[in-house]
Scaffold this active site. Structure first.
Site, mmCIF file in Angstrom:
data_model
loop_
_atom_site.group_PDB
_atom_site.id
_atom_site.type_symbol
_atom_site.label_atom_id
_atom_site.label_comp_id
_atom_site.label_asym_id
_atom_site.label_seq_id
_atom_site.Cartn_x
_atom_site.Cartn_y
_atom_site.Cartn_z
ATOM 1 N N GLY A 116 25.946 54.686 75.510
ATOM 2 C CA GLY A 116 24.619 54.597 76.137
ATOM 3 C C GLY A 116 23.715 53.687 75.320
ATOM 4 N N HIS A 117 23.712 53.899 74.003
ATOM 5 C CA HIS A 117 22.905 53.037 73.136
ATOM 6 C C HIS A 117 23.390 51.582 73.220
ATOM 7 C CE1 HIS A 117 22.548 56.965 70.818
ATOM 8 N NE2 HIS A 117 21.291 56.664 71.052
ATOM 9 N N MET A 134 17.707 56.870 67.444
ATOM 10 C CA MET A 134 17.754 57.823 66.331
ATOM 11 C C MET A 134 19.168 57.873 65.750
ATOM 12 S SD MET A 134 15.021 60.755 67.225
ATOM 13 C CE MET A 134 16.140 61.884 68.015
ATOM 14 N N GLY A 188 16.365 53.914 77.418
ATOM 15 C CA GLY A 188 17.264 54.479 78.410
ATOM 16 C C GLY A 188 16.508 55.409 79.342
HETATM 17 N N1 LIG Z 1 23.371 58.210 78.191
HETATM 18 C C1 LIG Z 1 22.446 57.288 77.963
HETATM 19 N N2 LIG Z 1 22.327 56.245 78.803
HETATM 20 C C2 LIG Z 1 21.367 55.304 78.604
HETATM 21 N N3 LIG Z 1 20.488 55.335 77.587
HETATM 22 C C3 LIG Z 1 20.578 56.355 76.725
HETATM 23 C C4 LIG Z 1 21.556 57.381 76.858
HETATM 24 N N4 LIG Z 1 21.406 58.263 75.856
HETATM 25 C C5 LIG Z 1 20.365 57.822 75.117
HETATM 26 N N5 LIG Z 1 19.874 56.686 75.627
HETATM 27 C C6 LIG Z 1 18.721 55.935 75.155
HETATM 28 O O1 LIG Z 1 18.913 55.533 73.824
HETATM 29 C C7 LIG Z 1 17.659 55.444 73.174
HETATM 30 C C8 LIG Z 1 17.745 56.179 71.872
HETATM 31 O O2 LIG Z 1 17.965 57.548 72.143
HETATM 32 P P1 LIG Z 1 18.502 58.569 71.083
HETATM 33 O O3 LIG Z 1 18.892 57.844 69.862
HETATM 34 O O4 LIG Z 1 17.589 59.699 70.981
HETATM 35 O O5 LIG Z 1 19.880 59.021 71.736
HETATM 36 P P2 LIG Z 1 20.222 60.260 72.585
HETATM 37 O O6 LIG Z 1 21.660 60.194 72.889
HETATM 38 O O7 LIG Z 1 19.219 60.360 73.686
HETATM 39 O O8 LIG Z 1 20.019 61.427 71.603
HETATM 40 P P3 LIG Z 1 19.655 62.918 71.920
HETATM 41 O O9 LIG Z 1 20.942 63.596 71.838
HETATM 42 O O10 LIG Z 1 18.705 63.132 70.841
HETATM 43 O O11 LIG Z 1 19.012 63.030 73.267
HETATM 44 C C9 LIG Z 1 16.617 56.062 74.129
HETATM 45 O O12 LIG Z 1 15.936 55.017 74.798
HETATM 46 C C10 LIG Z 1 17.500 56.834 75.077
HETATM 47 O O13 LIG Z 1 16.931 57.002 76.364
HETATM 48 C C1 LIG Z 2 12.311 56.289 71.113
HETATM 49 C C2 LIG Z 2 12.776 57.072 69.879
HETATM 50 C C3 LIG Z 2 13.731 56.206 69.058
HETATM 51 C C4 LIG Z 2 11.543 57.343 69.029
HETATM 52 O O1 LIG Z 2 11.870 58.054 67.889
HETATM 53 C C5 LIG Z 2 13.441 58.405 70.263
HETATM 54 O O2 LIG Z 2 12.554 59.261 70.889
HETATM 55 C C6 LIG Z 2 14.698 58.233 71.052
HETATM 56 O O3 LIG Z 2 15.699 57.961 70.391
HETATM 57 O O4 LIG Z 2 14.701 58.349 72.289
HETATM 58 N N1 BAL Z 3 16.040 60.851 72.817
HETATM 59 C C1 BAL Z 3 15.749 62.139 72.291
HETATM 60 C C2 BAL Z 3 14.685 62.205 71.281
HETATM 61 C C3 BAL Z 3 14.461 63.600 70.802
HETATM 62 O O1 BAL Z 3 14.919 64.538 71.445
HETATM 63 O O2 BAL Z 3 13.797 63.805 69.786
#
Ligand SMILES: Nc1ncnc2c1ncn2[C@@H]1O[C@H](COP(=O)(O)OP(=O)(O)OP(=O)(O)O)[C@@H](O)[C@H]1O
Ligand SMILES: CC(C)(CO)[C@@H](O)C(=O)[O-]
Ligand code: BAL
Length: 317
Positions: free
Chosen positions: A43-44, A37, A171
């Site tokens: 992490g990403h 997102m 993740g």
């Molecule tokens: N700290 C992390 N370590 C490993 N993977 C991560 C981490 N944070 C997010 N991801 C992974 O990145 C992918 C995209 O997640 P997203 O873009 O929602 O980021 P997020 O940091 O989880 O955001 P949010 O703050 O919404 O939780 C998902 O598969 C998520 O599990």
């Molecule tokens: C997998 C995903 C991109 C779907 O919108 C979201 O839930 C996230 O960022 O973890």
């Molecule tokens: N990885 C987070 C997605 C959400 O909170 O919508």
């Protein structure tokens, strides 16, 4: 065309994205997808790195999916910085970005953010097809965000159809999401290998998350109680200092409340099937936490999630 676009193709329509992927596949290349997102952090980028190790070309998608947000949630204030994201993805060696404006049928007069749960079918031309993983989506995040996994599964299904990946990398910070998507892929016969990567943490232990940017400095400090609680549980289980899941949950909940967090859930479940457990030793145990901390801008709270697998016997799938 911008500089980033010359270096890293950015596709905004499903048709263009699909055409690019098909060209790659026709040339015999294996394609990996990293759905995100945006507002990218290390992490990403660890997912991009893992994807590169498993495929010839990596597509990252950046899309804040409205159907996984309820009307009262943080869709509007979710952090966004696509230009910075593209630069990070280019530097990480990603091969293409899918950055759609919308993945849902445009309803005349409705904004993207208004296409959220409970509103989709009000207009006769609205999007009205959804994907659900019935049981696995119920506990944890599904309990407090009942619309959430339906939105995630639907958008991930769409992303899989558009990007046609051989591999998709997620993740394990979003542990339940990873499990739900593994089940979705199995049950609906997607030819996609789903990979779940470990949680990346800041030096002080906080799980990296785009939403961390919305924490006030004080909340950022207080939020460390989550990773500290998880670390305490790991130690206590290893040493045999606790024997009951309820003891662990109560202690971790206490730490978060003491630090001023508002607990959404602290739960211990079977790490593979997310079913209930009665002890800490006969199976791998997921300890999952969601808690709210005040936002920096005074605009409500920031909901953080984190987890660890206790009594992990090396089983991940
Ligand atoms: N700290 C992390 N370590 C490993 N993977 C991560 C981490 N944070 C997010 N991801 C992974 O990145 C992918 C995209 O997640 P997203 O873009 O929602 O980021 P997020 O940091 O989880 O955001 P949010 O703050 O919404 O939780 C998902 O598969 C998520 O599990
Ligand atoms: C997998 C995903 C991109 C779907 O919108 C979201 O839930 C996230 O960022 O973890
Ligand atoms: N990885 C987070 C997605 C959400 O909170 O919508």
């Amino acid at each position: 065309m911008s500089t980033e676009e010359q270096e890293l193709p950015v596709f905004t329509t499903a048709a263009d994205m699909r055409a690019w992927v098909r060209k790659q596949k026709k040339s015999g290349r294996k394609v990996a997808l990293v759905p995100t997102m945006g507002y990218l952090h290390e992490g990403h980028l660890s997912l991009v790195k893992a994807a590169k190790e498993r495929a010839d070309v990596v597509v990252a998608s950046i899309y804040v999916n409205p159907t996984q947000f309820a009307a009262h949630e943080d869709f509007d204030v979710y952090p966004r910085n696509p230009a910075d994201d593209r630069a990070k993805l280019a530097a990480a060696g990603c091969h293409a970005v899918f950055e759609p404006e919308s993945l849902y049928v445009a309803v005349p007069g409705a904004s993207e953010g208004s296409n959220v749960v409970g509103r989709e079918t009000q207009h006769p031309d609205s999007h009205e097809t959804f994907v659900s993983v019935e049981r696995l989506q119920r506990p944890l995040c599904g309990g407090s965000r009942p619309h959430f996994f339906r939105g995630v599964c639907t958008v991930v299904t769409k992303l899989f159809h558009i990007c046609e990946p051989d591999v998709a990398v997620f993740g394990r910070k979003d542990y339940q999401q990873w499990r739900v998507i593994c089940r979705l892929v199995r049950d609906l016969d997607f030819a996609v290998e789903v990979v779940g990567m470990p949680i990346c943490r800041e030096a002080d232990g906080l799980a990296m998350s785009s939403r961390n940017a919305r924490l006030s400095a004080e909340s950022r400090e207080r939020a460390l109680c989550i990773s500290r609680g998880l670390a305490w549980a790991e130690g206590a289980v290893k040493e045999g200092a606790v024997s009951k899941p309820e003891e662990v949950a109560a202690h971790v909940r206490g730490l978060i409340e003491e630090a001023g967090g508002k607990v959404d859930y602290v739960e211990l479940l079977h790490a593979l099937n997310l079913g209930p457990i009665s002890d800490l030793t006969s199976q791998p145990v997921l300890l999952a936490v969601a808690a709210h901390f005040p936002a920096r801008d005074g605009k409500g709270t920031v909901r953080l999630i984190d987890n660890t697998v206790l009594n992990n016997q090396g089983e991940q799938q």
